[in-house]
Design an enzyme around this catalytic site. Structure first.
Site, short mmCIF file in Angstrom:
data_model
loop_
_atom_site.label_atom_id
_atom_site.label_comp_id
_atom_site.label_asym_id
_atom_site.label_seq_id
_atom_site.Cartn_x
_atom_site.Cartn_y
_atom_site.Cartn_z
N GLU A 128 0.82 -1.22 0.00
CA GLU A 128 0.00 0.00 0.00
C GLU A 128 0.85 1.26 0.00
O GLU A 128 1.24 1.75 1.05
CB GLU A 128 -0.94 0.02 1.22
N LYS A 158 -2.69 -2.04 -3.14
CA LYS A 158 -3.68 -1.13 -2.55
C LYS A 158 -3.17 0.28 -2.72
O LYS A 158 -2.05 0.58 -2.31
CB LYS A 158 -3.88 -1.46 -1.07
P1 13P Z 1 -9.02 4.60 4.54
O1 13P Z 1 -9.93 3.96 3.53
O2 13P Z 1 -9.76 5.20 5.71
O3 13P Z 1 -8.05 5.54 3.89
O4 13P Z 1 -8.17 3.45 5.21
C1 13P Z 1 -7.68 2.43 4.45
C2 13P Z 1 -6.45 1.92 5.03
O5 13P Z 1 -6.29 0.74 5.25
C3 13P Z 1 -5.35 2.85 5.28
O6 13P Z 1 -4.18 2.15 5.49
#
Ligand code: 13P
Length: 342
Positions: free
Chosen positions: A179, A221
């Site tokens: 991510e 992600k």
């Molecule tokens: P948000 O969708 O609130 O941005 O959170 C997703 C997430 O896992 C952030 O690491």
């Protein structure tokens, strides 16, 4: 393919199964405290357990949700009746995920930038999480847009850490969700978000390649390409969808099994509308586009719950509605009228 690789393929495929997405409930102690402050309840172990039970043991969630990302405390907790949370998820056909990064610190020598920590001892922690029932993991890197940032140094340090984490996950039989989040807090234009997201993704996939991470067993992600919250020129839904898809096509290998989005501070309904617009306008991309929202799934539910037992059913219905809307958005079949119907 040996058994462990087959396992990773099956898990990665299941995470982005048609019409399904991921619920992120992996808030660290400071983040969950912030959420609980907003509804005026104390962040203690029992309140966190009760709230997570509401989210995890929600009848019907398995129709729309393929996996949930838990926090270290949560993967060790259980329902009031004593059934462990990973077991409850497994009974619903939902995969257990686990956040394994240790949060961000200031990046030395780079004012205003962050680097994600957590590689020390990670191999041992991953083995324990696997034994506790986890099948995938998540590590978040944060990229901030500002006057002279992000620097290449910050992007490279963070993407290198993501690649090392991903390699350790694959070794341990966990699918890594990588991510890189380009934050949407500044006043930058959508074009700047596009160029920063693009270089971030190119650097990430270069680092994954150099560390011999298998893309076919990795889930991306990422943020959508949006203007900063403080930018005077906001973008329409179709523009966000078009720029996001273009950026992904430019930078993400076709061998990635799926791409899921974080919500990053978008409202619940806008995050759904953006995802729907991408899937409606681009039905044949190299990868499924799905969701892995935290706030955009939880916020309406958290408000309805308000920390009260008598509100649990109402809050669960609200969550299920958001999960269903996002499931339809994965298929390009969501309409804003569905919100009124609820
Ligand atoms: P948000 O969708 O609130 O941005 O959170 C997703 C997430 O896992 C952030 O690491």
């Amino acid at each position: 393919m040996n058994d462990s690789l087959t396992g990773l393929s099956v898990t990665a495929g299941a995470m982005v199964a048609k019409g399904k997405g991921i619920l992120a409930i992996d808030e660290s102690f400071p983040s969950i405290k912030k959420r609980f402050d907003s509804i005026g309840i104390e962040s203690n172990e029992e309140n966190r357990r009760a709230y997570r039970e509401l989210l995890i043991a929600n009848p019907g969630a398995g129709d729309y949700i393929s996996g949930m990302i838990l926090f270290d405390e949560t993967i060790r907790q259980a329902t009031l009746d004593g059934v462990s949370f990973p077991e409850i998820l497994s009974r619903q056909g939902i995969l257990t995920g686990i956040k394994v990064d240790a949060g961000t610190s200031d990046h030395a020598g780079h004012p205003g930038e962050k680097v994600t920590e957590g590689l020390d001892g990670l191999r041992k922690r991953l083995l324990e999480y696997r034994q506790l029932g986890a099948r995938f993991a998540k590590w978040r890197a944060v990229i901030t847009i500002g006057a002279d940032i992000p620097t290449n140094a910050c992007i490279e340090a963070n993407m290198h850490a993501l690649a090392r984490y991903a390699a350790l996950c694959q070794e341990s039989g966990l699918v890594p969700m990588v991510e890189p989040e380009v934050l949407m807090d500044g006043d930058n234009t959508i074009d700047r978000c596009y160029s920063v997201t693009r270089i971030t993704l190119h650097t990430l996939f270069d680092m994954l390649y150099r560390q011999d991470v298998r893309c076919e067993h990795t889930i991306l992600k990422v943020n959508m390409v949006v203007p900063g919250k403080l930018c005077p020129q906001q973008a329409g839904i179709d523009e966000v969808a078009a720029q996001t898809v273009q950026c992904l096509l430019d930078a993400v290998p076709a061998s990635i099994p799926g791409v899921v989005f974080l919500s990053g501070g978008q409202s619940a309904e806008l995050a759904t509308a953006h995802l729907n617009a991408m899937n409606a306008s681009c039905p044949s991309l190299p990868w499924p586009l799905s969701f892995s929202y935290g706030r955009a799934l939880q916020a309406p539910c958290l408000k309805d719950w308000g920390g009260k037992k008598e509100n649990v059913a109402k809050a669960q219905a609200r969550l299920l509605h958001r999960e269903k809307c996002n499931s339809l958005a994965c298929l390009g079949r969501y309409t804003p009228e569905m919100e009124q119907a609820a």
